[in-house]
Design a protein around this motif. Structure first.
Motif, PDB file in Angstrom:
ATOM      1  N   MET A  92       0.820  -1.220   0.000  1.00 18.91           N
ATOM      2  CA  MET A  92       0.000   0.000   0.000  1.00 18.91           C
ATOM      3  C   MET A  92       0.853   1.269   0.000  1.00 18.91           C
ATOM      4  N   GLY A  93       2.174   1.123   0.161  1.00 20.11           N
ATOM      5  CA  GLY A  93       3.031   2.293   0.182  1.00 20.11           C
ATOM      6  C   GLY A  93       3.069   2.945   1.549  1.00 20.11           C
ATOM      7  N   ASP A  94       3.870   3.994   1.667  1.00 19.52           N
ATOM      8  CA  ASP A  94       4.041   4.643   2.966  1.00 19.52           C
ATOM      9  C   ASP A  94       3.214   5.911   3.097  1.00 19.52           C
ATOM     10  N   THR A  95       2.292   6.146   2.161  1.00 17.24           N
ATOM     11  CA  THR A  95       1.469   7.352   2.248  1.00 17.24           C
ATOM     12  C   THR A  95       0.126   7.080   2.925  1.00 17.24           C
ATOM     13  N   LEU A  96      -0.221   5.796   3.148  1.00 12.32           N
ATOM     14  CA  LEU A  96      -1.477   5.442   3.817  1.00 12.32           C
ATOM     15  C   LEU A  96      -1.266   5.371   5.318  1.00 12.32           C
ATOM     16  N   LYS A  97      -2.186   5.981   6.058  1.00 12.44           N
ATOM     17  CA  LYS A  97      -2.126   5.921   7.520  1.00 12.44           C
ATOM     18  C   LYS A  97      -3.542   5.712   8.053  1.00 12.44           C
ATOM     19  N   ILE A  98      -3.693   4.733   8.948  1.00 11.76           N
ATOM     20  CA  ILE A  98      -5.000   4.435   9.535  1.00 11.76           C
ATOM     21  C   ILE A  98      -4.929   4.613  11.041  1.00 11.76           C
ATOM     22  N   PHE A  99      -5.862   5.407  11.572  1.00  6.94           N
ATOM     23  CA  PHE A  99      -5.994   5.593  13.016  1.00  6.94           C
ATOM     24  C   PHE A  99      -7.385   5.120  13.433  1.00  6.94           C
ATOM     25  N   CYS A 100      -7.566   4.921  14.712  1.00  5.82           N
ATOM     26  CA  CYS A 100      -8.910   4.641  15.215  1.00  5.82           C
ATOM     27  C   CYS A 100      -9.077   5.294  16.575  1.00  5.82           C
ATOM     28  N   GLY A 101     -10.334   5.594  16.900  1.00  5.56           N
ATOM     29  CA  GLY A 101     -10.646   6.076  18.232  1.00  5.56           C
ATOM     30  C   GLY A 101     -10.851   4.883  19.142  1.00  5.56           C
ATOM     31  N   SER A 102     -11.575   5.087  20.221  1.00  2.60           N
ATOM     32  CA  SER A 102     -11.764   4.015  21.201  1.00  2.60           C
ATOM     33  C   SER A 102     -13.076   3.258  21.007  1.00  2.60           C
ATOM     34  N   SER A 103     -13.825   3.554  19.926  1.00  2.50           N
ATOM     35  CA  SER A 103     -15.156   2.957  19.775  1.00  2.50           C
ATOM     36  C   SER A 103     -15.118   1.512  19.290  1.00  2.50           C
ATOM     37  N   ASN A 104     -14.184   1.170  18.397  1.00  2.00           N
ATOM     38  CA  ASN A 104     -14.209  -0.163  17.794  1.00  2.00           C
ATOM     39  C   ASN A 104     -12.801  -0.594  17.392  1.00  2.00           C
ATOM     40  N   LEU A 105     -11.959  -0.796  18.399  1.00  2.00           N
ATOM     41  CA  LEU A 105     -10.575  -1.200  18.153  1.00  2.00           C
ATOM     42  C   LEU A 105     -10.474  -2.559  17.455  1.00  2.00           C
ATOM     43  N   PRO A 106     -11.293  -3.565  17.819  1.00  2.04           N
ATOM     44  CA  PRO A 106     -11.181  -4.865  17.120  1.00  2.04           C
ATOM     45  C   PRO A 106     -11.404  -4.764  15.615  1.00  2.04           C
ATOM     46  N   LEU A 107     -12.393  -3.972  15.188  1.00  5.47           N
ATOM     47  CA  LEU A 107     -12.655  -3.822  13.761  1.00  5.47           C
ATOM     48  C   LEU A 107     -11.484  -3.134  13.075  1.00  5.47           C
ATOM     49  N   ALA A 108     -10.999  -2.034  13.652  1.00  2.00           N
ATOM     50  CA  ALA A 108      -9.884  -1.307  13.051  1.00  2.00           C
ATOM     51  C   ALA A 108      -8.631  -2.179  12.974  1.00  2.00           C
ATOM     52  N   THR A 109      -8.391  -2.991  13.997  1.00  2.00           N
ATOM     53  CA  THR A 109      -7.237  -3.893  14.005  1.00  2.00           C
ATOM     54  C   THR A 109      -7.324  -4.909  12.881  1.00  2.00           C
ATOM     55  N   GLU A 110      -8.531  -5.452  12.663  1.00  3.82           N
ATOM     56  CA  GLU A 110      -8.720  -6.438  11.604  1.00  3.82           C
ATOM     57  C   GLU A 110      -8.586  -5.798  10.219  1.00  3.82           C
ATOM     58  N   VAL A 111      -9.054  -4.567  10.071  1.00  2.00           N
ATOM     59  CA  VAL A 111      -8.902  -3.856   8.805  1.00  2.00           C
ATOM     60  C   VAL A 111      -7.417  -3.664   8.479  1.00  2.00           C
ATOM     61  N   CYS A 112      -6.654  -3.236   9.464  1.00  2.00           N
ATOM     62  CA  CYS A 112      -5.203  -3.048   9.257  1.00  2.00           C
ATOM     63  C   CYS A 112      -4.510  -4.366   8.938  1.00  2.00           C
ATOM     64  N   ARG A 113      -4.920  -5.438   9.620  1.00  2.00           N
ATOM     65  CA  ARG A 113      -4.323  -6.755   9.353  1.00  2.00           C
ATOM     66  C   ARG A 113      -4.621  -7.185   7.918  1.00  2.00           C
ATOM     67  N   THR A 114      -5.852  -6.957   7.463  1.00  2.00           N
ATOM     68  CA  THR A 114      -6.230  -7.327   6.103  1.00  2.00           C
ATOM     69  C   THR A 114      -5.440  -6.531   5.074  1.00  2.00           C
ATOM     70  N   LEU A 115      -5.193  -5.260   5.358  1.00  2.00           N
ATOM     71  CA  LEU A 115      -4.452  -4.403   4.436  1.00  2.00           C
ATOM     72  C   LEU A 115      -2.944  -4.606   4.542  1.00  2.00           C
ATOM     73  N   GLY A 116      -2.508  -5.278   5.611  1.00  2.00           N
ATOM     74  CA  GLY A 116      -1.080  -5.482   5.804  1.00  2.00           C
ATOM     75  C   GLY A 116      -0.344  -4.218   6.179  1.00  2.00           C
ATOM     76  N   THR A 117      -1.014  -3.344   6.919  1.00  2.00           N
ATOM     77  CA  THR A 117      -0.402  -2.088   7.345  1.00  2.00           C
ATOM     78  C   THR A 117      -0.544  -1.922   8.846  1.00  2.00           C
ATOM     79  N   ALA A 118       0.400  -1.258   9.462  1.00  2.00           N
ATOM     80  CA  ALA A 118       0.351  -1.031  10.907  1.00  2.00           C
ATOM     81  C   ALA A 118      -0.611   0.109  11.217  1.00  2.00           C
ATOM     82  N   MET A 119      -1.321  -0.028  12.326  1.00  2.00           N
ATOM     83  CA  MET A 119      -2.223   1.040  12.740  1.00  2.00           C
ATOM     84  C   MET A 119      -1.420   2.217  13.305  1.00  2.00           C
ATOM     85  N   GLY A 120      -1.884   3.421  12.999  1.00  2.00           N
ATOM     86  CA  GLY A 120      -1.240   4.597  13.540  1.00  2.00           C
ATOM     87  C   GLY A 120      -1.400   4.672  15.056  1.00  2.00           C
TER      88      GLY A 120
END
Length: 311
Positions: A1-29
């Motif tokens: 995905m390159g180094d220009t993509l960054k994903i953050f999440c608030g405290s509402s749904n950490l499990p979903l955001a974690t799974e999205v990052c895992r699927t994309l192969g990128t670390a969460m901000g």
């Protein structure tokens, strides 16, 4: 995905955001989210976002106002840190039910929330199955309302017998139920519910006698609509009743209503995380939207079309 993509999440749904990052192969901000002594939200970004394409995953679920303010403050922090583009990804859009003046001297809160997000600095907004399509028009920026029913279609299709009937629980849900029924080549029925001062009237329009019924709705909150629909279908001879609802709001008392309703199962998504109690409910099962959400973010980042996912 390159180094220009960054994903953050608030405290509402950490499990979903974690799974999205895992699927994309990128670390969460990394962002430090805390509170001052008086309860004010405090956010500090731990990663550099200068020149980045930033996506913030945050559902406006309980506690709705806290999560909404978290999102607004995180948007401001990212804007002031010189991000190239800020995308708010709100799987569940709180306040969407207040989309019109249904009585005198009432607000249109769905529009107010849209104004807040735009003013904070969001440049693109992504939602999953908005309660009302007109909410898209409340924003002055591009909006993508992602259809989640495809997840339900894929989940249900291998288990179909062919005699099932899709039931819309009210007139407002007819379009959604029809889309679902057409995708599965099933018949459609509609519950005609009329509220009266002395006695409510229920009438199922369509043939459900002796056939499995599938109730489809965008959300389940108190579960009163779901219980009412299931009892109406059972009263006219439905053989088996299952339900599919996108957003599991599941307020206090919903679990008890679901337990006593003549429903075999309720399938929901993870746009809102289940509480410990609802996660243990014997009738509730969850299918994840993480693969869809990850692909939507990937396509947006690469400027690819989203036709397959849009309503």
């Amino acid at each position: 995905m390159g180094d220009t993509l960054k994903i953050f999440c608030g405290s509402s749904n950490l499990p979903l955001a974690t799974e999205v990052c895992r699927t994309l192969g990128t670390a969460m901000g990394h962002a430090r989210i805390g509170r001052f002594a008086d309860g004010e939200v405090r956010i500090e970004l731990q990663d550099n976002v200068r020149g980045k394409d930033v996506y913030i995953i945050q559902s406006a679920c309980r506690p709705v106002n806290d999560h909404l303010v978290e999102l607004l403050i995180m948007i401001d922090a990212i804007k002031r840190a010189s991000a190239q583009r800020i995308n708010a990804v709100m799987p569940y859009y709180g306040y969407a039910r207040q989309d019109q003046k249904d009585r005198p001297r009432t607000p249109i809160a769905a529009r107010m929330v849209a104004d807040l997000l735009c003013r904070a600095g969001v440049q693109r907004f992504v939602a999953m199955d908005l309660h009302a399509r007109q909410v898209q028009g409340f924003f002055d920026i591009p909006v993508d309302d992602i259809a989640v029913l495809t997840v339900f279609v894929d989940d249900l299709k291998p288990r179909l017998a062919g005699r099932e009937v899709v039931l819309a629980p009210d007139s407002a849900g007819v379009a959604r139920a029809r889309t679902f029924a057409e995708a599965l080549n099933l018949d459609l029925a509609i519950l005609d519910f009329r509220k009266a001062s002395d006695d409510d009237t229920l009438h199922v329009v369509g043939n459900v006698a002796g056939r499995p019924v599938i109730i489809v709705d965008d959300m389940v909150d108190s579960a009163r609509t779901l219980e009412r629909s299931a009892r109406a279908a059972a009263a006219v001879g439905a053989a088996e009743i299952n339900a599919y609802c996108v957003h599991p709001v599941l307020s206090q008392g919903a679990g008890e209503r679901l337990q006593r309703a003549p429903i075999r199962s309720l399938t929901v998504t993870d746009t809102i995380p289940l509480t410990a109690a609802t996660a243990r409910h014997p009738k509730i099962r969850v299918v994840s939207i993480a693969p869809i959400l990850a692909d939507v973010i990937r396509k947006l980042h690469l400027d690819e079309p989203l036709n397959h996912y849009l309503h």
